[in-house]
Design a protein around this motif. Structure first.
Motif, PDB file in Angstrom:
ATOM      1  N   ALA B 371       7.156 -28.298  27.622  1.00 24.01           N
ATOM      2  CA  ALA B 371       6.209 -27.580  28.482  1.00 24.01           C
ATOM      3  C   ALA B 371       5.819 -28.436  29.689  1.00 24.01           C
ATOM      4  O   ALA B 371       5.696 -27.940  30.814  1.00 24.01           O
ATOM      5  N   LEU B 372       5.628 -29.733  29.462  1.00 21.71           N
ATOM      6  CA  LEU B 372       5.269 -30.614  30.583  1.00 21.71           C
ATOM      7  C   LEU B 372       6.432 -30.720  31.568  1.00 21.71           C
ATOM      8  O   LEU B 372       6.247 -30.669  32.788  1.00 21.71           O
ATOM      9  N   VAL B 373       7.648 -30.861  31.044  1.00 22.70           N
ATOM     10  CA  VAL B 373       8.814 -30.937  31.924  1.00 22.70           C
ATOM     11  C   VAL B 373       8.956 -29.637  32.718  1.00 22.70           C
ATOM     12  O   VAL B 373       9.221 -29.667  33.931  1.00 22.70           O
ATOM     13  N   ALA B 374       8.750 -28.520  32.040  1.00 18.11           N
ATOM     14  CA  ALA B 374       8.879 -27.229  32.719  1.00 18.11           C
ATOM     15  C   ALA B 374       7.861 -27.093  33.845  1.00 18.11           C
ATOM     16  O   ALA B 374       8.099 -26.398  34.833  1.00 18.11           O
ATOM     17  N   ALA B 375       6.717 -27.777  33.711  1.00 20.44           N
ATOM     18  CA  ALA B 375       5.686 -27.735  34.757  1.00 20.44           C
ATOM     19  C   ALA B 375       5.969 -28.754  35.861  1.00 20.44           C
ATOM     20  O   ALA B 375       5.136 -28.978  36.735  1.00 20.44           O
ATOM     21  N   GLY B 376       7.117 -29.396  35.802  1.00 18.88           N
ATOM     22  CA  GLY B 376       7.483 -30.335  36.864  1.00 18.88           C
ATOM     23  C   GLY B 376       6.948 -31.738  36.643  1.00 18.88           C
ATOM     24  O   GLY B 376       7.008 -32.580  37.539  1.00 18.88           O
ATOM     25  N   LEU B 377       6.408 -31.993  35.450  1.00 16.01           N
ATOM     26  CA  LEU B 377       5.883 -33.330  35.174  1.00 16.01           C
ATOM     27  C   LEU B 377       6.907 -34.175  34.411  1.00 16.01           C
ATOM     28  O   LEU B 377       7.904 -33.673  33.909  1.00 16.01           O
ATOM     29  N   ASP B 378       6.620 -35.463  34.370  1.00 14.67           N
ATOM     30  CA  ASP B 378       7.539 -36.442  33.794  1.00 14.67           C
ATOM     31  C   ASP B 378       6.792 -37.169  32.658  1.00 14.67           C
ATOM     32  O   ASP B 378       6.097 -38.148  32.891  1.00 14.67           O
ATOM     33  N   PRO B 379       6.891 -36.646  31.436  1.00  9.86           N
ATOM     34  CA  PRO B 379       6.187 -37.269  30.310  1.00  9.86           C
ATOM     35  C   PRO B 379       7.038 -38.367  29.663  1.00  9.86           C
ATOM     36  O   PRO B 379       8.253 -38.390  29.831  1.00  9.86           O
ATOM     37  N   LEU B 380       6.372 -39.256  28.947  1.00 15.43           N
ATOM     38  CA  LEU B 380       7.080 -40.255  28.128  1.00 15.43           C
ATOM     39  C   LEU B 380       6.740 -39.979  26.667  1.00 15.43           C
ATOM     40  O   LEU B 380       5.585 -40.088  26.262  1.00 15.43           O
ATOM     41  N   TYR B 381       7.750 -39.613  25.894  1.00 13.52           N
ATOM     42  CA  TYR B 381       7.540 -39.238  24.508  1.00 13.52           C
ATOM     43  C   TYR B 381       7.925 -40.427  23.631  1.00 13.52           C
ATOM     44  O   TYR B 381       9.083 -40.810  23.582  1.00 13.52           O
ATOM     45  N   ASP B 382       6.946 -41.012  22.944  1.00 12.58           N
ATOM     46  CA  ASP B 382       7.230 -42.117  22.025  1.00 12.58           C
ATOM     47  C   ASP B 382       7.742 -41.530  20.713  1.00 12.58           C
ATOM     48  O   ASP B 382       6.972 -41.197  19.817  1.00 12.58           O
ATOM     49  N   ASP B 383       9.051 -41.408  20.629  1.00 19.96           N
ATOM     50  CA  ASP B 383       9.691 -40.783  19.466  1.00 19.96           C
ATOM     51  C   ASP B 383      10.280 -41.837  18.528  1.00 19.96           C
ATOM     52  O   ASP B 383      11.163 -41.547  17.740  1.00 19.96           O
TER      53      ASP B 383
END
Lengths: 451, 451
Positions: B371-383
């Motif tokens: 959802a964040l990527v779709a909104a044009g944002l660049d998240p960092l997911y600690d997976d």
């Protein structure tokens, strides 16, 4: 941008020092200015194209899962002594002594530095695969710099490095790079053919060069014309899939295509005669798999799944970013100047006002300009008080792919002219329709790079 | 970006060589690695912030009507002999000899080169005003490089040069630069105070430095606390308007603010005592008007409206781009690590999965990420498959301003946690609401830079 507020120092005369067409056109179009032998300043127009090319390279590398970073231009000589290349590299390496008498150099490439970063920070196979890349200025002290940005001394290059646990993993990285490079060149409007190459001072067993066909190229190439029919187009690629990547590589490396260094006349003769081609070409990139050539001497090892320390398998992969401007122009120009592919054009569309100062013409140009900007495009409006002939000559020289021409006579009939730089064909359209058409052209997938 | 696919080599120990907090945190957060004394590689996280800062600088310069271009890092010594600075500059200039024995240097600044470009291409007052700028690597061979990127030898700098017909025009350019710099720093979340300064080796009568208050700064500054209340905010500025620009400059230069080099104790005493401040500060930029200092000796003249040849009035204007990373961290951190302002943060939002491998937690994280990527944002997911404590520590260290924490317990109640890095405050929200809030934060004008 309005031309009266821009800095576009076009030259009327053809500069005598330039031997090839791209160099002549870059000087005439006010894109570059020589600062010293083989060293150039990038004037605003040239800088815009350089940035567009850079952006396409970044986008395609990131899409392939490669991670951007940046290494410095100057390096200490120590690491190069460790790899043994400090003495091997010869006079093309620019050697520098700092105020404390320490030996330094201007990086011509970065295998040593990136290997040092890797070995300092990565210790386990669980951190692999890893591909790091940068776009940074390099220096090679060419004895005879020539052909403008095509063989300069200070040049901008994308260099990427993969680190993998096994040879198989590294060959997947190799394939991933080949596919991402094919996409990169296609987006720039270039047909670059991967050709089996010689590894030279970087070393390694697998290597391909990417060559753009052009009369002025420094390489002699031999290929099967069938390769000219291949295109990636809008094909989506899963870069994690070994099968997909290797299938594309197979497709592109099956037809015969070699430089004179690896040419095999007997193999070439097996191609049906009608498809045999020999040509000049410009090298615009090269990929290498070189195994443990740097990781072994430099101790870049990881702990494998079995607990053993093993040297990583590496490759390096380069695109000549500044050289690409020359290559694109060599491949795309006519007697009047440059013809930019949509993907890299410095401005999306030119606007020519045939009668600057005429209230209606001025207003129509302003409306067209504002509409293109509102659509997210970057037009160049020639708002100078100049004769039409001079405006057309400048616009043709700098090579914007589309031009809207506005004059009092057309406006009386409610029309302006939309002209393709490539075909030279014009259409009379309403101003709104002309804008709509230009917006549509750049909305096509794969042609948004200039944005 | 998923952390398992990224290269983020955080350090557990505090590196002993780093004397100041920004240097320590940049090393610990895996942003930089020293390549040689005062020369750094920018690891992926550091490179992202560097690019964000670069982009803000570009956007604000272009908004002010200044034109981007690029000069090479290496220059010929000839031009510097012409201006007389080759001998004056001293040992900080890195001097280089190429394979043909020609004297060259790594540009510490570019007044000579830009003046040469100007005089080669511009001949008439009608081509003025003109301001050209670049963001390019520079080298100064500091005798004792220290404080990480704050006083490195190879550093990234924005340098701009204005060319004007008259002193008045050049002073408007000076004011335009001051205003654009104020906006630039504000967008980075910095309060940089313009202070009357000494001109040093560049020369000239008008010059201001921009200083960020920080205990570790190398400058001693004296100022009226009233200046801390000034802000440009969302004020729109017409950069062509001399009145608007000079009014903003008047507003920002009226309160007393000087470095120790220009400090005037008598004037300082006139400020009401409660507003008198003395502090340490970091220089992050400087602007100069120096008239005809370079244009006269180097023959950069234009034909004026009266047909006479006159030397142009010039100024030069710099922002320490790589140094800004250090300055921002000095001004914005706590014991746990960096606190990035939204404008420059390397990732917009962190996502922490408290129970990697738990089907529901994994799925929720994936949905939030998408959802964040779709909104044009660049998240960092600690997976990573790591304990929660380690994930929190990494996220705090690298300083993303917002964090969404996802765990099985919260999900049972339909909530995740949204946490501000700056305030430490958390809120329980539905995953959709948490995403909506983050998107809203970055949609605020002036905080979109990280995009």
């Amino acid at each position: 941008m309005r031309l009266t507020r821009y800095f576009l120092p076009v030259l009327k005369e053809t500069p005598s020092e330039a031997q090839i067409v791209s160099h002549r056109l870059m000087l005439r179009a006010g894109m570059i200015k020589q600062a010293a032998a083989g060293i150039y300043s990038w004037l605003p127009l040239g800088y815009k194209v350089l940035r567009n090319i850079e952006r396409i390279v970044h986008e395609e590398q990131i899409r392939a899962g490669h991670i951007p970073m940046l290494m410095p231009t100057l390096q200490s000589a120590e690491l190069w002594r460790e790899s043994g290349r400090y003495d091997d590299y010869g006079e093309e390496m620019l050697r520098i002594t700092d105020r404390h008498g320490r030996d330094m150099l201007y990086g011509p490439t970065n295998e040593e530095l990136i290997t040092d970063i890797f070995r300092s920070h990565v210790g386990s196979y669980r951190d692999l695969p890893l591909t790091l890349y940068q776009i940074q200025w390099k220096f090679r002290d060419e004895i005879r710099p020539r052909f403008g940005v095509m063989r300069g001394r200070e040049f901008l290059m994308k260099d990427g490095y993969n680190f993998d646990l096994t040879k198989d993993d590294a060959l997947h990285a190799y394939n991933r790079h080949m596919v991402s490079y094919l996409r990169t060149y296609e987006r720039m409007g270039l047909r670059a053919i991967p050709m089996r190459a010689d590894s030279g001072p970087i070393g390694g067993e697998n290597t391909h060069e990417f060559l753009v066909l052009a009369e002025t190229g420094e390489s002699e190439v031999f290929y099967d014309a069938a390769i000219l029919n291949l295109t990636l187009g809008e094909r989506s690629v899963d870069y994690d899939s070994r099968e997909e990547c290797s299938e594309i590589v197979r497709e592109w490396t099956s037809p015969y295509a070699r430089t004179d260094e690896t040419h095999d006349a007997a193999l070439f003769e097996r191609i049906p005669e009608a498809r045999r081609r020999q040509s000049r070409a410009i090298e615009v990139g090269q990929i290498f798999y070189f195994g443990t050539k740097y990781s072994e001497p430099m101790g870049a090892v990881v702990q494998g799944p079995d607990g053993q320390q093993v040297p990583v398998h590496m490759g390096s992969h380069g695109i000549g970013v500044s050289r690409l401007l020359g290559a694109i122009i060599e491949a795309s120009h006519d007697d009047n100047g440059i013809i930019w592919p949509e993907g890299v054009t410095p401005f999306h569309c030119g606007i020519i006002n045939l009668r600057q100062g005429d209230a209606e013409a001025d207003a129509a140009c302003e409306r067209i300009y504002a509409a293109l900007v509102a659509a997210g495009l970057d037009p160049l409006y020639d708002d100078r008080d100049e004769r039409a002939g001079g405006k057309f000559a400048t616009m043709d020289l700098i090579g914007l792919p589309w031009r809207i021409t506005v004059g009092p006579r057309g406006l009386k009939n409610g029309v302006v002219e939309l002209t393709s730089r490539r075909s030279g064909e014009s259409e009379e359209l309403s101003p709104e329709e002309a804008v709509r058409r230009v917006v549509e052209i750049y909305a096509r997938p794969g042609e948004q790079a200039g944005r």
